[in-house]
Scaffold this active site. Structure first.
Site, mmCIF file in Angstrom:
data_model
loop_
_atom_site.group_PDB
_atom_site.id
_atom_site.type_symbol
_atom_site.label_atom_id
_atom_site.label_comp_id
_atom_site.label_asym_id
_atom_site.label_seq_id
_atom_site.Cartn_x
_atom_site.Cartn_y
_atom_site.Cartn_z
ATOM 1 N N HIS A 165 -102.712 3.275 -114.289
ATOM 2 C CA HIS A 165 -104.111 2.460 -114.450
ATOM 3 C C HIS A 165 -103.729 0.922 -113.840
ATOM 4 O O HIS A 165 -104.820 0.411 -113.306
ATOM 5 C CB HIS A 165 -104.470 2.569 -115.934
ATOM 6 C CG HIS A 165 -105.072 3.680 -116.294
ATOM 7 N ND1 HIS A 165 -106.287 4.417 -115.714
ATOM 8 C CD2 HIS A 165 -104.657 4.668 -117.278
ATOM 9 C CE1 HIS A 165 -106.576 5.578 -116.318
ATOM 10 N NE2 HIS A 165 -105.622 5.827 -117.383
ATOM 11 N N GLU A 210 -100.159 4.380 -118.258
ATOM 12 C CA GLU A 210 -100.677 3.004 -118.115
ATOM 13 C C GLU A 210 -100.463 2.387 -116.946
ATOM 14 O O GLU A 210 -101.313 1.441 -116.459
ATOM 15 C CB GLU A 210 -100.589 2.538 -119.624
ATOM 16 C CG GLU A 210 -101.079 3.181 -120.720
ATOM 17 C CD GLU A 210 -102.388 3.784 -120.775
ATOM 18 O OE1 GLU A 210 -103.464 3.093 -120.286
ATOM 19 O OE2 GLU A 210 -102.495 4.781 -121.497
ATOM 20 N N GLU A 263 -108.266 7.739 -113.739
ATOM 21 C CA GLU A 263 -107.388 8.599 -114.358
ATOM 22 C C GLU A 263 -106.362 9.242 -113.276
ATOM 23 O O GLU A 263 -105.364 9.756 -113.549
ATOM 24 C CB GLU A 263 -108.195 9.665 -115.281
ATOM 25 C CG GLU A 263 -107.053 10.579 -116.325
ATOM 26 C CD GLU A 263 -106.661 9.551 -117.240
ATOM 27 O OE1 GLU A 263 -106.946 8.348 -117.232
ATOM 28 O OE2 GLU A 263 -105.801 10.149 -117.967
HETATM 29 ZN ZN ZN Z 1 -105.904 7.018 -118.742
#
Ligand code: ZN
Length: 488
Positions: free
Chosen positions: A253, A250, A279
């Protein structure tokens, strides 16, 4: 555009809250609130005057940035306009019904209750694809929703090449590693895990003054704005990897979201061009960096201090081997880096054939098991660990799965480009310094926002487009060294 970005931000906040702190009794109320906000967003997006403004502005757009902004905005708007309101409503209702049926089916360990609702969703998705428009391949219209610019005829040959290289690689690693998992059977107190994940965020350069981390059952990244990026992670006392790699994933991201140009904030350019490229950033930090020996040589002593009883006697090499074990599992979310993409090939192939009408829903469980046998040589113990394991099809999401594989492939190609540009990249990571890599990604990927489609951006940065070559080379080098086997 600013109003829409603000509405999307508030929807993000309400969704984040729904997954983290919302009291259970408020769930129906929140669902209603979100539905109202989403309705407002849609009305504003498709309003005729917005089309007039956009048309007038596109004509006089002078700079490249203005043209890119108009293009991204018009693409979202056109897509929203083309799907009739009653189809949107029917889809939402059918998704709700399918989700309920999926839960019932899992409970009963039988595919049957899910079959008719899934069939209904396929019919509606075909209608939706036709309403959006395509050149004969309906899957393209759905793929476009997650991966603008990507086409089935571009995607499938790359996935097939990847599959053909992965199958022998998985076979060559059969039986490896031979020893026991150094992390198995240990208990890692939740509070210490939490503190360590927050420290990891700081080490990676996630700005905790422009974001935060909380807990949720399924980790995700959300938030309201690049200065308010909300990550979640999952802490499990007998599974240290869940929090460590959940946070690293995360965080990747989150760094992307925090890395958009300030001048792009509140415009359509402050966004990733695709789910796959987003991603790529999570997988780059989670796997390519976060499962490397260099990274843990620098960070592991801190982890040992956080868990002296559990890890004090485990050397870094044993820890590194434990977080890189290869084992064929029927469950996608438990899969390792080597086998993971075969799970994606399976899902992409099956959903494509269902959408085309070549595979009947009734035959799906059998086709699933046959393909799992072909790709990995294993069988799921039951449908819960087989065809019913993922929630995506219950949501009616078709075309989403490939973005995971695209993320892995783009990540490897981007990292290779970073290695060429920064010869000291790995020595720096080995001494605990990930700043050079983060800055390089910020400049070449994050700050670009959605100016270019994902593959065009990757071409610009790496010199070549979507390919499995860099990813497979990465796997061969890493697992060849770890296993001592010849994987070339
Ligand atoms: Zn992801």
């Amino acid at each position: 555009m600013r109003e829409l970005k603000d509405l999307a931000g508030i929807i993000g906040l309400a969704t984040w809250d729904q997954e983290t702190y919302l009291p259970p009794k408020a769930e129906p109320a929140r669902a209603g609130q979100l539905s109202t906000l989403q309705g407002l967003y849609h009305q504003r997006l498709v309003a005729p005057e917005v089309g007039d403004w956009l048309g007038a502005w596109s004509e006089k757009a002078v700079s490249d940035d203005e043209r890119a902004m108009a293009r991204v905005f018009a693409r979202e708007r056109d897509r929203a306009i083309r799907v009739p309101a009653d189809l949107v409503r029917t889809l939402a209702e059918s998704q709700g019904a399918a989700l309920t049926a999926w839960r019932v089916a899992r409970e009963a360990r039988s595919f049957t209750p899910f079959a008719a609702p899934l069939e209904r969703l396929l019919v509606l998705r075909r209608e939706q694809a036709d309403a959006i428009g395509h050149g004969g391949e309906r899957y393209d219209a759905l793929l476009e929703g997650y991966e603008p610019g990507m086409r089935t005829e571009r995607l499938m040959p790359v996935l097939h090449a990847l599959r053909d290289r992965l199958i022998p690689l998985v076979q060559a690693l059969a039986g490896w590693p031979p020893g026991a998992d150094a992390l198995a059977g240990r208990r890692f107190p939740a509070e210490a895990q939490w503190r360590f994940t927050v420290e990891l965020l700081g080490r990676l350069g996630f700005d905790l003054e422009a974001g935060r981390q909380d807990r949720s059952v399924h980790p995700f990244t959300g938030g309201t704005h690049p200065t308010d990026v909300r990550l979640t992670t999952r802490v499990v006392e007998d599974n240290l990897s869940a929090a460590l790699f959940g946070t690293l994933h995360e965080c990747g991201h989150g760094l992307y979201e925090q890395g958009f140009r300030e001048s792009d904030h509140r415009t359509p350019l402050a966004a990733a061009p695709s789910m796959g490229l987003h991603e790529s950033q999570s997988r780059l930090w989670e796997n390519l960096v976060g499962r490397s020996l260099a990274f843990w040589r620098a960070v592991y002593p801190r982890l040992q201090r956080a868990f002296p009883g559990e890890l004090g006697a485990v050397p870094v090499e044993a820890f590194h081997a434990a977080i890189n074990r290869v084992a064929r599992t029927p469950v996608r979310v438990e899969a390792d880096e080597v086998t993971y993409n075969l799970h994606i090939v399976l899902r992409t192939e099956l959903e494509l054939e269902m959408l085309r009408g070549n595979l009947a829903v009734a035959d799906l469980p059998g086709a699933w098991n046959a393909m799992l046998r072909e790709l990995l040589g294993i069988e799921p113990p039951d449908v819960v660990k087989g065809v019913l394991q993922d929630i995506h099809w219950a949501w009616g999401e078709l075309g989403y799965f490939p973005t995971y594989a695209l993320g892995n492939l783009y990540a490897a190609s981007l990292l290779r480009a970073a290695e060429r540009a920064l010869p000291d990249l790995w020595p720096a990571i080995g001494s605990g310094e990930v700043g050079p890599l983060r800055s390089w990604l910020r400049t070449h990927v994050h700050a670009e926002g959605s100016r270019l489609d994902a593959e065009d951006l990757v071409v610009k940065v790496t010199g070549s487009g979507l390919t499995d070559v860099d990813f497979v080379a990465y796997l061969r080098a890493k697992y060849g060294a770890l296993s001592g086997r010849n994987l070339s």
